[in-house]
Structure formats: C-alpha cells, structure tokens
Design a protein around this motif. Structure first.
Motif, PDB file in Angstrom:
ATOM      1  N   PHE A  71      35.405  46.674  29.146  1.00 48.69           N
ATOM      2  CA  PHE A  71      36.501  46.604  30.115  1.00 48.69           C
ATOM      3  C   PHE A  71      36.064  45.833  31.354  1.00 48.69           C
ATOM      4  CE2 PHE A  71      38.497  48.255  33.947  1.00 48.69           C
ATOM      5  CZ  PHE A  71      39.835  48.114  33.659  1.00 48.69           C
ATOM      6  N   VAL A  72      34.859  46.110  31.842  1.00 52.57           N
ATOM      7  CA  VAL A  72      34.352  45.421  33.039  1.00 52.57           C
ATOM      8  C   VAL A  72      34.207  43.925  32.769  1.00 52.57           C
ATOM      9  CG1 VAL A  72      32.369  45.199  34.578  1.00 52.57           C
ATOM     10  CG2 VAL A  72      33.227  47.467  33.959  1.00 52.57           C
ATOM     11  N   CYS A  73      33.647  43.569  31.614  1.00 56.03           N
ATOM     12  CA  CYS A  73      33.448  42.147  31.289  1.00 56.03           C
ATOM     13  C   CYS A  73      34.773  41.412  31.147  1.00 56.03           C
ATOM     14  CB  CYS A  73      32.620  42.015  30.015  1.00 56.03           C
ATOM     15  SG  CYS A  73      30.923  42.599  30.176  1.00 56.03           S
ATOM     16  N   LEU A  74      35.736  42.027  30.460  1.00 51.78           N
ATOM     17  CA  LEU A  74      37.032  41.378  30.282  1.00 51.78           C
ATOM     18  C   LEU A  74      37.770  41.235  31.604  1.00 51.78           C
ATOM     19  CD1 LEU A  74      38.329  43.008  26.968  1.00 51.78           C
ATOM     20  CD2 LEU A  74      37.439  40.701  27.304  1.00 51.78           C
ATOM     21  N   ARG A  80      37.960  35.581  37.650  1.00 52.93           N
ATOM     22  CA  ARG A  80      36.548  35.294  37.931  1.00 52.93           C
ATOM     23  C   ARG A  80      36.172  35.545  39.384  1.00 52.93           C
ATOM     24  NH1 ARG A  80      33.758  32.766  33.379  1.00 52.93           N
ATOM     25  NH2 ARG A  80      35.333  32.661  31.746  1.00 52.93           N
ATOM     26  N   SER A  81      37.139  35.667  40.269  1.00 48.84           N
ATOM     27  CA  SER A  81      36.837  35.836  41.685  1.00 48.84           C
ATOM     28  C   SER A  81      36.749  37.295  42.113  1.00 48.84           C
ATOM     29  CB  SER A  81      37.894  35.124  42.534  1.00 48.84           C
ATOM     30  OG  SER A  81      39.176  35.673  42.306  1.00 48.84           O
ATOM     31  N   LEU A  82      36.906  38.239  41.209  1.00 45.51           N
ATOM     32  CA  LEU A  82      36.806  39.653  41.559  1.00 45.51           C
ATOM     33  C   LEU A  82      35.369  39.991  41.945  1.00 45.51           C
ATOM     34  CD1 LEU A  82      38.983  41.435  38.827  1.00 45.51           C
ATOM     35  CD2 LEU A  82      39.557  41.037  41.225  1.00 45.51           C
ATOM     36  N   THR A  83      35.214  40.809  42.973  1.00 42.76           N
ATOM     37  CA  THR A  83      33.892  41.262  43.391  1.00 42.76           C
ATOM     38  C   THR A  83      33.487  42.483  42.575  1.00 42.76           C
ATOM     39  OG1 THR A  83      34.776  42.724  45.106  1.00 42.76           O
ATOM     40  CG2 THR A  83      34.366  40.411  45.700  1.00 42.76           C
ATOM     41  N   SER A  84      32.208  42.840  42.677  1.00 36.19           N
ATOM     42  CA  SER A  84      31.742  44.031  41.969  1.00 36.19           C
ATOM     43  C   SER A  84      32.436  45.283  42.487  1.00 36.19           C
ATOM     44  CB  SER A  84      30.223  44.162  42.117  1.00 36.19           C
ATOM     45  OG  SER A  84      29.857  44.191  43.484  1.00 36.19           O
ATOM     46  N   ASN A  85      32.796  45.298  43.766  1.00 38.82           N
ATOM     47  CA  ASN A  85      33.525  46.440  44.318  1.00 38.82           C
ATOM     48  C   ASN A  85      34.924  46.523  43.717  1.00 38.82           C
ATOM     49  OD1 ASN A  85      33.924  48.667  46.072  1.00 38.82           O
ATOM     50  ND2 ASN A  85      34.978  47.334  47.520  1.00 38.82           N
ATOM     51  N   LEU A  87      35.828  45.404  40.733  1.00 36.88           N
ATOM     52  CA  LEU A  87      35.679  45.833  39.341  1.00 36.88           C
ATOM     53  C   LEU A  87      35.348  47.325  39.257  1.00 36.88           C
ATOM     54  CD1 LEU A  87      33.632  42.775  38.052  1.00 36.88           C
ATOM     55  CD2 LEU A  87      36.005  43.295  37.516  1.00 36.88           C
ATOM     56  N   ARG A  88      34.572  47.786  40.205  1.00 38.35           N
ATOM     57  CA  ARG A  88      34.262  49.220  40.227  1.00 38.35           C
ATOM     58  C   ARG A  88      35.528  50.042  40.437  1.00 38.35           C
ATOM     59  NH1 ARG A  88      32.688  52.763  44.475  1.00 38.35           N
ATOM     60  NH2 ARG A  88      32.806  51.014  45.929  1.00 38.35           N
ATOM     61  N   GLY A  89      36.411  49.574  41.334  1.00 37.95           N
ATOM     62  CA  GLY A  89      37.665  50.280  41.562  1.00 37.95           C
ATOM     63  C   GLY A  89      38.565  50.257  40.344  1.00 37.95           C
ATOM     64  N   GLN A  90      38.633  49.125  39.649  1.00 39.32           N
ATOM     65  CA  GLN A  90      39.458  49.049  38.444  1.00 39.32           C
ATOM     66  C   GLN A  90      38.930  49.976  37.351  1.00 39.32           C
ATOM     67  OE1 GLN A  90      40.353  45.178  36.938  1.00 39.32           O
ATOM     68  NE2 GLN A  90      41.048  44.363  38.909  1.00 39.32           N
ATOM     69  N   LEU A  91      37.609  50.033  37.204  1.00 38.14           N
ATOM     70  CA  LEU A  91      37.038  50.929  36.196  1.00 38.14           C
ATOM     71  C   LEU A  91      37.316  52.385  36.539  1.00 38.14           C
ATOM     72  CD1 LEU A  91      35.306  51.296  33.662  1.00 38.14           C
ATOM     73  CD2 LEU A  91      33.288  51.285  35.142  1.00 38.14           C
ATOM     74  N   ARG A  92      37.264  52.747  37.809  1.00 36.99           N
ATOM     75  CA  ARG A  92      37.538  54.126  38.209  1.00 36.99           C
ATOM     76  C   ARG A  92      39.002  54.477  37.938  1.00 36.99           C
ATOM     77  NH1 ARG A  92      36.164  53.698  43.049  1.00 36.99           N
ATOM     78  NH2 ARG A  92      38.216  53.523  44.021  1.00 36.99           N
ATOM     79  N   ASN A 106      24.881  44.962  36.953  1.00 34.94           N
ATOM     80  CA  ASN A 106      23.961  45.052  35.816  1.00 34.94           C
ATOM     81  C   ASN A 106      24.690  44.859  34.493  1.00 34.94           C
ATOM     82  OD1 ASN A 106      21.894  45.554  37.605  1.00 34.94           O
ATOM     83  ND2 ASN A 106      21.929  47.771  37.305  1.00 34.94           N
ATOM     84  N   ARG A 107      25.874  45.454  34.367  1.00 29.54           N
ATOM     85  CA  ARG A 107      26.635  45.300  33.126  1.00 29.54           C
ATOM     86  C   ARG A 107      27.083  43.845  32.937  1.00 29.54           C
ATOM     87  NH1 ARG A 107      24.260  49.130  32.853  1.00 29.54           N
ATOM     88  NH2 ARG A 107      24.935  51.293  32.543  1.00 29.54           N
ATOM     89  N   LEU A 108      27.464  43.185  34.032  1.00 30.16           N
ATOM     90  CA  LEU A 108      27.849  41.781  33.927  1.00 30.16           C
ATOM     91  C   LEU A 108      26.653  40.909  33.581  1.00 30.16           C
ATOM     92  CD1 LEU A 108      30.281  41.512  36.975  1.00 30.16           C
ATOM     93  CD2 LEU A 108      30.880  41.724  34.567  1.00 30.16           C
TER      94      LEU A 108
END
Length: 310
Positions: A71-74, A80-85, A87-92, A106-108
């Motif tokens: 999910f994080v990779c997709l 492509r411009s999303l920050t790690s923060n 992506l963290r919010g989307q995963l939560r 790390n996952r990316l």
C-alpha cells in the motif's frame, strides 16, 4: 576500546584451530580482541552442532505486513511528491497502522524508491506534444547534407550567479551554515549579459552582445542583417534559418524582412528548447565560463571560449 562481540568467518576458523591446539580460551580471546564469552559460545556451538556459523536471528518483528508495504509503495508511485509523513497518515487511515516516518522511508528503500531532486522540463500541452512529434517525423530521414544547410541560432542570458543545482558540498552534522558549506548567491542574479550566436555544420557565427531588451527591430538590424544573412548566403542558396518562437523572432518586421531576403525559415514547435542543439551548446559554454567574474570579464571569457572551441 571495548572488546568486540562478533567474529568474522576467518577469525572463527583461527579461534577453533587454536582451541584444537590446546590454547586456552582466554588467550584466544586476547589474541582476537574479543570477550571470553564470545570464544566460549563459539566452542560450545561447534561441539554441539559441528558448525561455527552463528544461528540466524529473527530480529525485531515487522510492524507492517506485506499488504501494508505494498500500500505504501503504490501510494508513493501514484503521487511521487508525497512525503513520508503524508504516506504515514494514509497508512494510518487505511489500515490503522501507526509507524514512524523513518519506517515509511525504510519500506520505500526496500522497494528501490529513493528521494531525488525532480527533473525540470517545459510544460507541454497535447497540442505541443503533437507539434513536436510531427516535427520529429518530418525531419526523421533528413540526410547529413540537408542538416548541413541549417543555421541554428539562439540567445542566452549568462548570469554571474546561477542556481543550476549542480553544486554539492561535503559536510558533517552541524556544519550546514559554516563558511565552507555555504554558497553565496546574489538575490538579483548579480548582473548578466545577453549573447546571441549561431552555428552550422561547417562553422559558426561570431557572438553578438545584445544591449538592453531585444526587440524585433534590434533583432533585424543588429543580428539578422549584419551577421545571420551573410552566413546564410555563404552556406548556399538552399540554406535554412532556425530560431525559436520568441516574440522578437516572430515579429512581423522580422518575418517580412526574411521574406524579402528570400531566407527559408524552419518551422519550430513551441516549447521545444530541448530539440535545438544550440541550447545544449550554450548551456555547456555558460557553465565553463561562469567563474564569478565581473561582467566585462565574463564577456571576454565568452569570446575567448568561442574563439578556442567554435
């Protein structure tokens, strides 16, 4: 210096050889600069299993599942411009999984996705793209003789301070703002010179320093008539002028003047500087002569470089 807690494959072999020869474990530990317990565990493991390699360790269990990692990779690939923060919010929100920004990175990284400075290009509409493709198809099968009759021309602005993003510095943590790691840059560019030039397969034109704002009148009277037209005449009757779609180039007085002179002009697709070889030549030349000289010295450096390299 504290003793080591790990042994390489070579050191493990040496330690077992010394133990087999009757050397005590404390002496073996001293020779290899490790703690006594490391040698003792090595001997016990070899006597029990007959192997010197350490058993694989499970490590810390992963918080994210394979589905979460996908999910994080997709999500990163879709935007492509999303920050790690971000992506963290989307995963939560999607999976109710709470992780750190570093774990997202790390996952990316595991998926071979790394942060990069984005490349820059001219914005292109669908009409621009069609025009570029049509131009490429029209000139795809041109021969060397046909290209030899084209005079490529353009202007370029050479500045003393140019944020081209190519400069890198080495620094340690906490040294971001020391003198050695800071690049000074004038807020307004530090001055500039506007230079016009052209080249063809057999030679080049002299460089022309444009004073003030370039208009259609200046382009006709100071560049085309005294410089470009004689070069085109010397190239032959079927010579072609290439210039871009800048406003001074496409002014009515310029178009009428070229028509009166019988000069054939190459139709150029809009927003296509990458197709013109002179753009790349001027970029290379500008980077080689930009040494933070005063403007007169920069002009002399440009002329000197032009005389040496053509």
């Amino acid at each position: 210096m504290p003793p080591r807690r790990r042994l390489s494959a070579v050191d493990r072999g040496r330690a077992l050889s010394w133990i087999h020869d009757g050397v005590c474990m404390r002496e073996v530990a001293r020779r290899l600069a490790v703690s006594h317990s490391v040698i003792q565990r090595l001997r016990d493991r070899f006597e029990t299993t007959g192997r010197a390699e350490e058993r694989p360790r499970p490590g810390r269990p992963r918080i994210t599942s394979r589905q979460d990692d996908r999910f994080v990779c997709l999500a990163a690939l879709r935007n492509r411009s999303l920050t790690s923060n971000d992506l963290r919010g989307q995963l939560r929100m999607a999976a109710n999984v709470r992780v750190s920004d570093q774990m997202i990175r790390n996952r990316l990284h595991e998926a071979s996705l790394h942060s990069r400075r984005p490349a820059v290009r001219t914005p292109l509409t669908q009409a621009h793209r069609r025009a570029r493709v049509e131009w490429c198809r029209r000139h795809l099968r041109w021969t060397r003789q046909q290209w030899s009759r084209v005079l490529f021309t353009d202007e370029s602005c050479f500045t003393l301070s140019h944020p081209d993003g190519r400069v890198r510095v080495w620094g340690r943590q906490g040294e971001r703002f020391i003198d050695g790691t800071v690049q000074e840059r004038n807020r307004y560019g530090g001055g500039s010179v506007m230079v016009w030039g052209g080249f063809h397969l057999q030679g080049r034109t002299p460089l022309h320093l444009a004073h003030g704002i370039l208009t259609g009148v200046h382009y006709r009277n100071e560049i085309l008539q005294p410089i470009a037209i004689p070069v085109l005449r010397a190239m032959g009757v079927r010579s072609t002028l290439q210039d871009d779609n800048a406003t001074p180039h496409r002014a009515c007085i310029v178009t009428n003047f070229l028509g009166q002179q019988g000069v054939q002009r190459m139709q150029w697709p809009a927003n296509s500087p990458d197709l013109a070889p002179i753009e790349h030549l001027l970029d290379v030349r500008g980077r080689r002569v930009r040494d933070n000289h005063p403007l007169p010295e920069m002009w002399l450096s440009l002329v000197s470089y032009s005389c040496r390299n053509g």
